[in-house]
Design a protein around this motif. Structure first.
Motif, PDB file in Angstrom:
ATOM      1  N   GLN A  19       0.825  -1.206   0.000  1.00 43.95           N
ATOM      2  CA  GLN A  19       0.000   0.000   0.000  1.00 43.95           C
ATOM      3  C   GLN A  19       0.859   1.256   0.000  1.00 43.95           C
ATOM      4  N   ASN A  20       1.957   1.238   0.752  1.00 42.57           N
ATOM      5  CA  ASN A  20       2.818   2.414   0.835  1.00 42.57           C
ATOM      6  C   ASN A  20       3.960   2.388  -0.163  1.00 42.57           C
ATOM      7  N   ASP A  21       3.978   1.377  -1.036  1.00 45.54           N
ATOM      8  CA  ASP A  21       5.015   1.311  -2.065  1.00 45.54           C
ATOM      9  C   ASP A  21       6.428   1.332  -1.505  1.00 45.54           C
ATOM     10  N   VAL A  22       6.679   0.542  -0.463  1.00 46.91           N
ATOM     11  CA  VAL A  22       8.031   0.456   0.086  1.00 46.91           C
ATOM     12  C   VAL A  22       8.685  -0.803  -0.478  1.00 46.91           C
ATOM     13  N   THR A  23       9.880  -0.629  -1.061  1.00 45.39           N
ATOM     14  CA  THR A  23      10.569  -1.769  -1.652  1.00 45.39           C
ATOM     15  C   THR A  23      11.734  -2.205  -0.776  1.00 45.39           C
ATOM     16  N   ALA A  24      12.261  -3.399  -1.093  1.00 48.63           N
ATOM     17  CA  ALA A  24      13.433  -3.912  -0.384  1.00 48.63           C
ATOM     18  C   ALA A  24      14.587  -2.926  -0.518  1.00 48.63           C
ATOM     19  N   LYS A  25      14.693  -2.310  -1.692  1.00 47.68           N
ATOM     20  CA  LYS A  25      15.761  -1.343  -1.928  1.00 47.68           C
ATOM     21  C   LYS A  25      15.637  -0.136  -0.987  1.00 47.68           C
ATOM     22  N   ASP A  26      14.404   0.324  -0.785  1.00 47.72           N
ATOM     23  CA  ASP A  26      14.182   1.447   0.132  1.00 47.72           C
ATOM     24  C   ASP A  26      14.675   1.124   1.538  1.00 47.72           C
ATOM     25  N   LEU A  27      14.392  -0.100   1.965  1.00 47.46           N
ATOM     26  CA  LEU A  27      14.786  -0.493   3.320  1.00 47.46           C
ATOM     27  C   LEU A  27      16.301  -0.515   3.452  1.00 47.46           C
ATOM     28  N   ARG A  28      16.962  -1.054   2.402  1.00 50.95           N
ATOM     29  CA  ARG A  28      18.425  -1.121   2.454  1.00 50.95           C
ATOM     30  C   ARG A  28      19.029   0.281   2.388  1.00 50.95           C
ATOM     31  N   LEU A  29      18.409   1.155   1.618  1.00 54.03           N
ATOM     32  CA  LEU A  29      18.879   2.540   1.533  1.00 54.03           C
ATOM     33  C   LEU A  29      18.762   3.220   2.899  1.00 54.03           C
ATOM     34  N   ALA A  30      17.654   2.967   3.581  1.00 58.01           N
ATOM     35  CA  ALA A  30      17.442   3.567   4.901  1.00 58.01           C
ATOM     36  C   ALA A  30      18.542   3.133   5.859  1.00 58.01           C
ATOM     37  N   VAL A  31      18.902   1.851   5.793  1.00 53.43           N
ATOM     38  CA  VAL A  31      19.961   1.349   6.671  1.00 53.43           C
ATOM     39  C   VAL A  31      21.291   2.002   6.299  1.00 53.43           C
ATOM     40  N   ARG A  32      21.549   2.122   4.985  1.00 51.44           N
ATOM     41  CA  ARG A  32      22.798   2.767   4.556  1.00 51.44           C
ATOM     42  C   ARG A  32      22.864   4.206   5.031  1.00 51.44           C
ATOM     43  N   GLU A  33      21.717   4.842   5.108  1.00 48.49           N
ATOM     44  CA  GLU A  33      21.702   6.251   5.496  1.00 48.49           C
ATOM     45  C   GLU A  33      21.651   6.430   7.008  1.00 48.49           C
ATOM     46  N   GLY A  34      21.841   5.316   7.738  1.00 47.75           N
ATOM     47  CA  GLY A  34      22.067   5.462   9.171  1.00 47.75           C
ATOM     48  C   GLY A  34      20.924   5.039  10.080  1.00 47.75           C
ATOM     49  N   MET A  35      19.832   4.547   9.500  1.00 46.53           N
ATOM     50  CA  MET A  35      18.718   4.117  10.357  1.00 46.53           C
ATOM     51  C   MET A  35      19.065   2.733  10.914  1.00 46.53           C
ATOM     52  N   LYS A  36      19.248   2.658  12.233  1.00 46.89           N
ATOM     53  CA  LYS A  36      19.699   1.397  12.811  1.00 46.89           C
ATOM     54  C   LYS A  36      18.588   0.670  13.548  1.00 46.89           C
ATOM     55  N   SER A  37      17.637   1.431  14.075  1.00 47.16           N
ATOM     56  CA  SER A  37      16.531   0.793  14.785  1.00 47.16           C
ATOM     57  C   SER A  37      15.378   0.602  13.807  1.00 47.16           C
ATOM     58  N   ILE A  38      14.627  -0.468  14.002  1.00 49.84           N
ATOM     59  CA  ILE A  38      13.513  -0.746  13.091  1.00 49.84           C
ATOM     60  C   ILE A  38      12.449   0.362  13.174  1.00 49.84           C
ATOM     61  N   GLU A  39      12.366   1.009  14.351  1.00 58.15           N
ATOM     62  CA  GLU A  39      11.402   2.112  14.485  1.00 58.15           C
ATOM     63  C   GLU A  39      11.801   3.276  13.569  1.00 58.15           C
ATOM     64  N   HIS A  40      13.104   3.502  13.422  1.00 63.64           N
ATOM     65  CA  HIS A  40      13.558   4.567  12.515  1.00 63.64           C
ATOM     66  C   HIS A  40      13.351   4.156  11.063  1.00 63.64           C
ATOM     67  N   VAL A  41      13.714   2.904  10.772  1.00 62.02           N
ATOM     68  CA  VAL A  41      13.546   2.414   9.396  1.00 62.02           C
ATOM     69  C   VAL A  41      12.080   2.541   8.975  1.00 62.02           C
ATOM     70  N   LYS A  42      11.186   2.191   9.905  1.00 63.02           N
ATOM     71  CA  LYS A  42       9.750   2.243   9.620  1.00 63.02           C
ATOM     72  C   LYS A  42       9.324   3.663   9.265  1.00 63.02           C
ATOM     73  N   ARG A  43       9.752   4.617  10.091  1.00 67.42           N
ATOM     74  CA  ARG A  43       9.292   5.991   9.856  1.00 67.42           C
ATOM     75  C   ARG A  43       9.955   6.614   8.637  1.00 67.42           C
ATOM     76  N   TYR A  44      11.198   6.228   8.386  1.00 64.96           N
ATOM     77  CA  TYR A  44      11.921   6.808   7.254  1.00 64.96           C
ATOM     78  C   TYR A  44      11.378   6.292   5.928  1.00 64.96           C
ATOM     79  N   THR A  45      10.986   5.005   5.937  1.00 66.78           N
ATOM     80  CA  THR A  45      10.508   4.415   4.679  1.00 66.78           C
ATOM     81  C   THR A  45       8.988   4.373   4.606  1.00 66.78           C
ATOM     82  N   THR A  46       8.309   4.529   5.726  1.00 64.03           N
ATOM     83  CA  THR A  46       6.866   4.326   5.909  1.00 64.03           C
ATOM     84  C   THR A  46       6.461   2.855   5.795  1.00 64.03           C
TER      85      THR A  46
END
Ligand SMILES: [Zn+2]
Lengths: 1000, 99
Positions: free
Chosen positions: A523-550
């Motif tokens: 529904q929110n169009d979040v891809t595996a690539k988005d998640l990996r990008l979020a981690v590369r950009e410093g999101m370490k907690s899943i709560e941050h990854v969630k909010r950064y990628t939706t």
């Protein structure tokens, strides 16, 4: 018969067609269909568009976890609902449905241009894209975001439906009515416990509805189910509720449930609520919510026609619908093989079973061979073909983790299964611990904080037999804590589909992973690539990854995406999932209407409206009302052709020149009585009370322990041991609570009684030079002369024959009286005074005139001229402090360093240079209007009115060091136009000597 | 919604009937004028803010109207016990014995 309906299959009534409309087109389904199953029966997979990219999307599930097939449903004026899940909406004749998030049509949508701007919308796009240039905010970004924001159209009309609300208490609440829930309910019900069993679907059975092949104790599943249901119905101690979703699990086994009562009906029954909110308090709860199938993550996994294999099995077995005629299966779990077999047996030509695993149960492989289904083990999927409907999937063999060369498998549906996630949302609401099972690679229920049992697939068990046995055990365990016992029934299940599987991160590919659109959150169009990008950009907690990628923030709340998202983020971080965390599940379990939460609390029932005994007279005489606390008060009494300004000017003039009458019944009233009443008053209020004689009254000031003004009011001494305390209208309950607190907990030795008497008295204020002339003839038992009954006095007497507490006090500066009579006589007295007052042109006035008249005299209103940071000195009423008293609430604070510090904001009067300029209340004040912005604000306007009496405006303000700034000029900057210039002065604008109080 | 036992009514009732009233066992000094500015500041503003068992005041505001004290776990939100105003804070041992 529609194209994809299988004759003789499913539980829908194939003999009863149901016609409804979808985007204006008439579609025929069957009685018992959901919107999703009816559309699929007609070959329609495309049901919606995604939120961000507007990609075409088909239904992926058969249940409440559906992320894609969201539609708008309408049944006439005010009855439009957006984002209804097509998998949950039952069809009825005349149902009207429209697809969402598309323009101009579902198949051709211009918003899909976003899809071409993929790079613009990657992870964190809100944070990055809209940063600069600044000027783009107003012209480009904001309009774009506003247009794109939201999913579905919000309804614009008032909802005409009613929503009910009920409480329920039971011994055992069973959530979910699959095999484990049914077994638990039957076990507890047979033992005589009060049982409630709920299911969000239209009928009970859960998995059993999709697995008719199973045999329980030698009886076919559906026959066994019918028996179980009728057994439960026959037990008087069991309540069975369908179409009811347990949305939240709150403290001490309170469960919120929403029952949908009319959404499936063709005609609305008269007076039936649309939904009912149940607040259930259960001694024991059994959660039997099952498991949710996890999607596989690969490029193109969102094309319409790609769906969960379990959903396809449900559509076939429960609804009699083949989701495709040449489906392919892509799986990492045994369960999808059975879907393929069921579909083949129902006439589909299964293109292939593609399993990511190298090794699969030989029995399954043999059965595939028997049915002529090609099998590919150890394969991945790397692409799909088709835009509005899948045409093929590209599959590649995997060797040592990398994909070999691929080839296309052509299909009209792709049924995927990435394993099953135990549904632990409600358990998670209780703050129960989720433990990571490293072997099974799932979270399972751990430490419990409530009286709850989790049964069946919810704790990782698989198969109908295991679920039944576990449910029976959960029922027995619940009984045990209730002090009841039962023998645990055991079940023999044949043709059970016991299976196993593995979980994956995104599937391996031979293409550039950077180009892959492998969706995790559909529904929110979040891809595996988005998640990996979020981690590369410093999101370490899943709560941050969630909010950064939706990821997981869509209306399905991550039911399909959370675990895949976590697995991929953990892989990117090189950690195990529990080290990365799991986002918290919060209520509600599924989207819930505001109506269900509001229940009866809407319109006139939204809040209590308190009315005075004189309210009806005001209404009959054209009063305009304003809300004050929970009261509605007469604001002003316009005559024909008058607006507020004119009416208030007239009311002020009449009162000052002759006589005004005002309903002051809303004033809070508290009786303080008992031998220690004086001591109590001395400790609570700033003023001294010991020497106040019986029959005298005094302005009382109440502080908090912090020294700030909390309330005020006139207090009369009725007897040595009885005070009649008045409070502000809004402060009555607060003041009584504060008095009770001190009396009960700090000074329990004081012999004092506190009684709220606000509603026992009607209070009529008479103000103006003719007040005594009108009143005196009505009074018996009180000498009304200035000498015998001076200002600030109180008498018990009769007025017009009614027993009365008569105060001589004034909040207007005119000769004034406040007559308290028992509430039931309020209107009668008012009418007598009204009739007799006509000779003095008596004028009823409302709260606005009351405000103007008091402001002309500089009387403060607590909460308007004070704001919780104002001391008596700040407000210029230091005279109200009994300086000789050793102590009172707040006294010590008046010596605190920051209370005695210079330059505190102090209450002053303001006169604008232009007498016609009326300042806006709340406006900020500056010394110098030409200073650079941001300007230094030195205070604000607290009260401001047009004074008809003075022929100019008057205002009060709190200004830093204001008491030392008399006659200085300040400025009030305006949003448009030049700053308004005003002079600081006294707050006493009118009759500073108080001579008008003494009129004979 | 929590269930709360009112020690005066001796009844366990829904949270809706009660109002929170701050930390317990902070007695108003008998003679505030004897306190230094710092001591008075601490009385007004400084609270323990524990993670775990917290002694706090509640009022059965929509019931008998009495203020009472409670021990409540701020992690789980759950009440450990309630007791009348003026009674000492129960010791952990007493609590175990009562269970
Ligand atoms: Zn009570």
């Amino acid at each position: 018969m529609t194209q994809y309906r299988v004759t003789g299959r499913g539980r829908v009534d194939q003999g009863t067609p149901v016609k409804f409309s979808f985007d204006g087109k008439t579609i025929t389904g069957c009685k018992g269909d959901t919107l999703a199953s009816a559309l699929l029966a007609n070959g329609q997979h495309l049901m919606g568009r995604s939120f961000k990219y507007h990609r075409p999307r088909g239904v992926v599930t058969a249940g409440s976890e559906e992320p894609n097939a969201l539609v708008g449903v309408t049944r006439g004026k005010g009855r439009f609902e957006p984002n209804t899940r097509a998998t949950m909406q039952e069809v009825y004749p005349g149902l009207k449905v429209e697809s969402q998030n598309k323009w101009p049509t579902l198949a051709f949508d211009l918003g899909a241009i976003n899809d071409r701007l993929y790079m613009l919308f990657s992870a964190g796009f809100y944070y990055k894209t809209f940063m600069w240039p600044r000027s783009f905010w107003d012209s480009v970004y904001e309009p774009f975001i506003r247009k794109a924001a939201g999913l579905g159209k919000a309804p614009t009309e008032v909802d005409p439906d009613t929503y009910a609300s009920r409480y329920l208490h039971c011994d055992v609440l069973v959530v979910g009515s699959g095999p484990s829930g049914l077994a638990a309910a039957m076990t507890a019900g047979r033992a005589g416990a009060d049982v409630v069993i709920v299911d969000e679907n239209s009928e009970m059975g859960g998995t059993l509805l999709s697995e008719p092949q199973a045999q329980i104790d030698g009886i076919p599943a559906w026959e066994w189910l019918a028996g179980a249901v009728s057994e439960l119905d026959a037990l008087p101690n069991v309540r069975r509720m369908t179409r009811t979703t347990a949305i939240g699990y709150y403290h001490q086994n309170m469960i919120g449930m929403v029952e949908r009562i009319t959404d499936h009906l063709a005609t609305l029954p008269e007076d039936a609520p649309r939904e009912r909110m149940w607040r259930v308090r259960a001694r024991e709860v059994v959660l039997a919510q099952g498991a949710i199938e996890r999607p596989l993550v690969f490029d193109g996994n969102d094309v319409p026609g790609v769906m969960m294999s379990g959903a396809a099995q449900t559509f076939l077995n429960r609804f009699g619908v083949l989701v495709g005629k040449t489906p392919a299966v892509l799986t990492s779990h045994d369960s999808a093989w059975h879907t393929a077999f069921d579909m083949a047996e129902a006439g589909a030509k299964v293109a292939a079973i593609v399993d990511t695993r190298e090794i699969v149960d030989i029995g399954l492989q043999d059965r595939a061979k028997e049915l002529g289904i090609p099998v590919k083990l150890g394969h991945t999927a790397t692409a799909t073909k088709g835009r509005l409907r899948i045409k093929g999937v590209r599959v590649n063999p995997v060797r040592a983790g990398s994909a070999g060369s691929g080839h296309w498998v052509f299909c009209d549906a792709l049924l995927t299964c990435g394993g099953w996630t135990p549904t632990l949302h409600l358990f998670s609401h209780t703050k129960g611990a989720l433990d990571w099972d490293a072997d099974a690679r799932v979270y399972l229920p751990g430490r419990k904080s409530e009286a709850v049992q989790i049964a069946g697939a919810g704790r990782g068990l698989w198969g109908i037999g295991a679920a039944l046995d576990d449910g029976a055990k959960a029922g027995t365990d619940a009984l045990k804590t209730l002090g009841k016992s039962a023998s645990v029934p055991s079940y023999e299940v044949q043709k059970d589909r016991i299976g196993t599987g593995v979980f994956h991160k995104e599937l391996p590919t031979d293409r550039s992973p950077g180009k892959a659109k492998a969706f995790v959150d559909f529904q929110n169009d979040v891809t595996a690539k988005d998640l990996r990008l979020a981690v590369r950009e410093g999101m370490k907690s899943i709560e941050h990854v969630k909010r950064y990628t939706t990821n997981g923030m869509a209306t399905d709340q991550g039911k399909l995406s959370n675990m895949n998202g976590l697995t991929i983020a953990a892989d990117a971080l090189g950690k195990e999932p529990p080290q990365v965390g799991l986002t918290t599940f919060r209520p509600p379990y599924t989207p819930t209407t505001f109506g269900a939460f509001c229940g009866y609390h809407k319109g006139a029932q939204f809040e209590v409206t308190r009315r005075t005994p004189i309210d009806s007279w005001a209404e009959e005489n054209g009063a305009v009302y304003e809300p004050v606390a929970l009261w509605r008060r007469a604001w002003y009494f316009p005559k024909a052709g008058e607006g507020m300004h004119k009416a208030v000017a007239r009311e002020c003039k009449s009162t000052r020149e002759s006589l005004g009458i005002f309903d002051a019944s809303t004033l809070g009233k508290i009786e303080v009585s008992g031998p220690d009443a004086t001591e109590f008053m001395n400790r609570m209020y700033t003023n001294p009370w010991t020497k106040l004689g019986v029959g005298r009254a005094r302005y009382g000031l109440l502080l908090g322990e912090d020294g700030f003004i909390r309330d005020d009011g006139v207090i009369g001494r009725m007897r040595d041991d009885l005070f009649h305390v008045t409070t502000t209208t809004g402060g009555a309950a607060r003041v009584l609570n504060m008095m009770e607190d001190y009396l009960q907990t700090e000074w329990p030795d004081l012999k004092v009684w506190l009684t709220s008497t606000t509603e026992e008295w009607a209070t009529i204020a008479l103000n103006g030079p003719n007040a005594r002339k009108l009143l005196a003839p009505f009074v018996e038992g009180c000498d009304m002369s200035n000498e015998a009954f001076p200002h600030m006095s109180v008498r018990e007497c009769t007025v017009a024959g009614f027993p009365s507490r008569l105060f001589r006090i004034s909040f207007t500066g005119e000769l004034g009286f406040e007559i308290n009579v028992p509430a039931r006589h309020g209107r009668a007295l008012w009418e007598k005074l009204w009739e007799a007052g006509k000779q003095y042109d008596i004028c009823p006035y409302g709260t606005e005139t009351m405000h103007v008249l008091r402001a002309e005299k500089g009387f403060i209103i607590v909460g308007q001229d004070t704001d919780g940071t104002v001391t008596p000195q700040d407000a210029g009423i230091g005279w109200a402090i009994g300086k000789m008293k050793p102590d009172f609430v707040g006294k010590r604070s008046l010596d605190r360093p920051d209370i005695v510090a210079p330059n505190r904001k102090q209450l002053v009067g303001l006169l604008t240079e232009d007498p016609k300029a009326v300042l806006v209340e709340g406006a900020q004040i500056v010394d110098d209007p030409n200073q650079p912005k941001p300007m230094k604000m030195i205070g604000h306007v607290t009260s401001s009115y047009w004074s008809e009496t003075l022929g100019r405006s008057v205002a009060m303000a709190v200004i830093e060091g204001g008491h030392d700034k008399m006659d200085q000029t300040i400025f009030v900057p305006q949003a448009d136009g030049a700053p308004i210039k005003a002079k600081i002065g006294t707050t006493m604008f009118y009759d500073p000597k108080g001579e008008r109080l003494l009129v004979e | 919604m929590l269930l709360i036992n009112c020690p005066y009514c001796d009844d366990t009732l829904p949270e809706l009937e009660f109002a929170y009233a701050g930390e317990a066992h902070i007695a108003r000094p008998a003679d505030p004028s004897k306190l230094s500015d710092e001591e008075w500041r601490d009385f007004l503003f400084i609270r323990t803010n524990v993670k775990g068992v917290h002694a706090e005041r509640w009022r059965h505001i929509n019931g008998c109207g009495r203020f009472f004290n409670a021990l409540r776990d701020t992690v789980s939100d759950q009440f450990v016990t309630t007791y009348k105003a003026g009674e000492p804070r129960p010791e952990p041992k007493t609590l175990e014995a009562a269970e």
